[in-house]
Motif scaffolding. Structure first.
Motif, mmCIF file in Angstrom:
data_model
loop_
_atom_site.group_PDB
_atom_site.id
_atom_site.type_symbol
_atom_site.label_atom_id
_atom_site.label_comp_id
_atom_site.label_asym_id
_atom_site.label_seq_id
_atom_site.Cartn_x
_atom_site.Cartn_y
_atom_site.Cartn_z
ATOM 1 N N ALA A 141 0.866 -1.185 0.000
ATOM 2 C CA ALA A 141 0.000 0.000 0.000
ATOM 3 C C ALA A 141 0.898 1.229 0.000
ATOM 4 N N LYS A 142 0.421 2.280 -0.627
ATOM 5 C CA LYS A 142 1.217 3.503 -0.712
ATOM 6 C C LYS A 142 1.100 4.348 0.551
ATOM 7 N N GLU A 143 0.009 4.123 1.324
ATOM 8 C CA GLU A 143 -0.191 4.924 2.536
ATOM 9 C C GLU A 143 0.821 4.548 3.613
ATOM 10 N N LEU A 144 1.559 5.521 4.096
ATOM 11 C CA LEU A 144 2.505 5.323 5.193
ATOM 12 C C LEU A 144 2.894 6.683 5.764
ATOM 13 N N MET A 160 3.796 14.480 10.602
ATOM 14 C CA MET A 160 3.191 13.188 10.908
ATOM 15 C C MET A 160 1.694 13.320 11.093
ATOM 16 N N ARG A 161 1.254 14.381 11.743
ATOM 17 C CA ARG A 161 -0.179 14.611 11.933
ATOM 18 C C ARG A 161 -0.883 14.744 10.586
ATOM 19 N N ARG A 162 -0.244 15.430 9.660
ATOM 20 C CA ARG A 162 -0.846 15.627 8.349
ATOM 21 C C ARG A 162 -0.913 14.306 7.581
ATOM 22 N N GLN A 163 0.178 13.547 7.597
ATOM 23 C CA GLN A 163 0.222 12.293 6.847
ATOM 24 C C GLN A 163 -0.703 11.233 7.447
ATOM 25 N N ALA A 164 -0.808 11.210 8.767
ATOM 26 C CA ALA A 164 -1.581 10.163 9.439
ATOM 27 C C ALA A 164 -3.065 10.230 9.112
ATOM 28 N N GLU A 165 -3.542 11.369 8.603
ATOM 29 C CA GLU A 165 -4.948 11.490 8.237
ATOM 30 C C GLU A 165 -5.327 10.507 7.137
ATOM 31 N N ARG A 169 -3.882 2.660 9.815
ATOM 32 C CA ARG A 169 -3.141 2.241 11.006
ATOM 33 C C ARG A 169 -1.671 2.606 10.830
ATOM 34 N N VAL A 170 -1.115 3.259 11.842
ATOM 35 C CA VAL A 170 0.298 3.649 11.798
ATOM 36 C C VAL A 170 1.107 2.591 12.540
ATOM 37 N N HIS A 171 1.754 1.695 11.773
ATOM 38 C CA HIS A 171 2.564 0.635 12.380
ATOM 39 C C HIS A 171 3.988 1.125 12.645
ATOM 40 N N SER A 172 4.523 1.912 11.739
ATOM 41 C CA SER A 172 5.905 2.363 11.855
ATOM 42 C C SER A 172 6.045 3.743 11.235
ATOM 43 N N ILE A 173 7.102 4.442 11.669
ATOM 44 C CA ILE A 173 7.444 5.741 11.104
ATOM 45 C C ILE A 173 8.784 5.573 10.399
ATOM 46 N N TYR A 174 8.807 5.768 9.084
ATOM 47 C CA TYR A 174 10.005 5.522 8.303
ATOM 48 C C TYR A 174 10.751 6.826 8.037
ATOM 49 N N VAL A 175 12.071 6.721 8.040
ATOM 50 C CA VAL A 175 12.937 7.892 7.857
ATOM 51 C C VAL A 175 13.622 7.780 6.502
ATOM 52 N N LEU A 241 11.918 4.747 -0.880
ATOM 53 C CA LEU A 241 10.754 4.195 -0.195
ATOM 54 C C LEU A 241 9.515 4.325 -1.084
ATOM 55 N N MET A 242 8.858 3.181 -1.351
ATOM 56 C CA MET A 242 7.719 3.171 -2.261
ATOM 57 C C MET A 242 6.388 2.890 -1.558
ATOM 58 N N GLY A 243 6.431 2.146 -0.465
ATOM 59 C CA GLY A 243 5.197 1.784 0.226
ATOM 60 C C GLY A 243 5.495 0.870 1.386
ATOM 61 N N ARG A 244 4.446 0.212 1.876
ATOM 62 C CA ARG A 244 4.623 -0.711 2.991
ATOM 63 C C ARG A 244 3.640 -1.869 2.832
ATOM 64 N N ILE A 245 3.997 -2.995 3.427
ATOM 65 C CA ILE A 245 3.120 -4.167 3.464
ATOM 66 C C ILE A 245 2.794 -4.448 4.919
ATOM 67 N N THR A 246 1.517 -4.571 5.244
ATOM 68 C CA THR A 246 1.096 -4.795 6.619
ATOM 69 C C THR A 246 0.749 -6.261 6.847
ATOM 70 N N ILE A 247 0.675 -6.628 8.099
ATOM 71 C CA ILE A 247 0.491 -8.030 8.469
ATOM 72 C C ILE A 247 -0.831 -8.587 7.947
ATOM 73 N N ASP A 248 -1.878 -7.757 7.864
ATOM 74 C CA ASP A 248 -3.165 -8.269 7.383
ATOM 75 C C ASP A 248 -3.085 -8.691 5.927
#
Length: 449
Positions: A141-144, A160-165, A169-175, A241-248
């Motif tokens: 997913a592209k959302e992170l 972070m507040r702006r992106q989290a909207e 679910r916020v699993h991690s914060i990437y740098v 960084l392109m996206g993230r994969i979550t456990i679900d």
């Protein structure tokens, strides 16, 4: 209290749909979880399910759509216009939206994408559709939430507040660095305890597990399982960084793979459901049944070649099913363990060591079962030489079956073929043939006919 779907409830929903009482339906369903809505949709016919999808809010129905069986969702989507589908996609994460679009006909895909109001979402969906289906790029997913290592803690929190909207679910914060390349991850504890003027580069954790967009899904699942990750970042060939994969997403992938392997092990060559058409089920089952037929005919041919043995020692005929059953059971046991080990990347060491281990195990099992056969023959007054023949044959068959069940999956895996194919009729049929041949050949040597 947990929702329980009953026949009376479904009938109430169907009656309200019949009279088109939208207000009553909204009041009845508004407090339900999207998984409960999906369960209701599964029980309705396609037209009624489509009516509910159009009636309820997209933030609820979009989640419910993703919970539906693929066939049910496809029938509903066929009844929605491109604009209505686009409205559902707007409420989904990009990976789910891309999955839905991928299920549509090519000409409908383009119309739906054109109807999406959010240009960034549309671009993300097009990007995800370009990756191969079995890769991390298609699964991500592209959302992170990502922050720059040059930011201060105060600026980081604001961003972070702006992106989290836009992140469920916020699993991690990437740098990342200024080029967008993944450099590490940020601990929430370190963020909260640091001074507002502290640079992120001073507090982030440089060690982070990641996969590339081309990493196969099975490898992603293995890494997340090994390191017990709730989410894993995905980067391109340059480390961006392109996206993230979550456990679900990984759980869904593992479930689908397990179902496919189970069907393949049972001799079903396609992904089918119990309510699929007779033609679809026939195409999935018939090839393996044909294989079993030829295997059985091969066994008959072998037995005909030992007709003299059956005339001299007719008792051997009655033990033929026993030998065939033991060969099939041992082969399936061995192959199941190896296939599981290959899936979990637990098959280590040299093939020679594996050979010694399987032969040793087969000897122990074969000797134990052979002694039981000899004991059985003694109790029923069977000729001792015949009992020894059956015992020795069983020992030999068990060793051969164990070796076939062990090494066939390994060979298939090395050739890029799903080893699960070896746990079903393939192993059973081949071991039946070898087992019956060994049985009569050894009987010929011992009994001398």
């Amino acid at each position: 209290m947990q929702f329980q779907l009953t026949t009376d409830f479904i009938q109430s929903v169907e009656q309200l749909i019949t009279v088109k009482d939208g207000n009553a339906l909204r009041e009845l369903l508004q407090e339900l979880h999207f998984a409960d809505i999906a369960e209701i949709l599964e029980e309705l016919d396609s037209d009624d399910a489509t009516y509910l999808i159009k009636l309820l809010a997209s933030d609820l129905t979009s989640e419910a759509l993703m919970e539906l069986d693929d066939d049910v969702r496809e029938k509903i989507l066929d009844r929605l216009s491109p604009t209505e589908i686009a409205e559902e996609l707007a409420e989904m994460d990009t990976d789910d939206a891309a999955d839905v679009v991928a299920e549509l006909d090519h000409d409908v895909q383009q119309k739906v994408i054109e109807e999406i109001q959010d240009e960034e979402l549309a671009a993300d969906i097009v990007e995800l559709l370009a990756y191969d289906d079995d890769t991390a790029g298609a699964l991500m997913a592209k959302e992170l939430v990502q922050v720059k290592e040059t930011w201060t803690v105060a600026g980081c929190v604001r961003e972070m507040r702006r992106q989290a909207e836009n992140v469920t679910r916020v699993h991690s914060i990437y740098v990342t660095n200024k080029e967008g390349k993944l450099t590490g991850r940020l601990s929430l504890k370190d963020l909260l305890t640091a001074s507002e003027k502290t640079k992120i580069s001073e507090v982030f954790i440089p060690k982070v597990d990641y996969v590339t967009v081309h990493t196969e899904n099975e490898e992603v699942a293995r890494i997340m399982q090994k390191y017990d990750l709730e989410a894993i970042p995905v980067v391109d060939e340059d480390g961006v960084l392109m996206g993230r994969i979550t456990i679900d997403d990984i759980v869904d992938f593992i479930k689908d793979e397990a179902e496919k392997d189970y069907q393949m092990a049972a001799g079903i060559s396609q992904d089918v459901e119990a309510d699929d058409s007779v033609w679809q089920l026939t195409r999935a089952r018939l090839p393996w049944l044909v294989l079993g037929l030829f295997g059985g005919l091969g066994s008959v041919y072998i037995m005909q070649g030992f007709e003299e043995a059956l005339n001299s020692f007719p008792v051997l005929f009655f033990f033929t099913p026993l030998i065939a059953a033991m060969a099939g059971n041992v082969g399936v046991q061995s192959s199941a363990i190896i296939v599981q080990g290959l899936a979990n990347d637990n098959v280590k060491g040299s093939l020679f060591n594996r050979l010694i281990k399987e032969v040793g195990l087969a000897l122990i099992n074969g000797c134990a079962l052979g002694l039981l056969v000899i004991l059985f023959g003694f109790i029923v007054g069977q000729d001792q030489l015949v009992s020894i023949t059956i015992a020795v044959s069983m020992l030999s068959v068990i060793i051969v079956a164990a070796l076939i069940g062990t090494f066939v999956p390994i060979i298939l895996d090395k050739r890029g073929i799903d080893p699960a194919i070896a746990t079903g009729p393939f192993i059973t049929t081949s071991n039946d043939i070898f087992g019956i041949f060994l049985f009569f050949y050894i009987a010929k040597i011992i009994l001398g006919f």
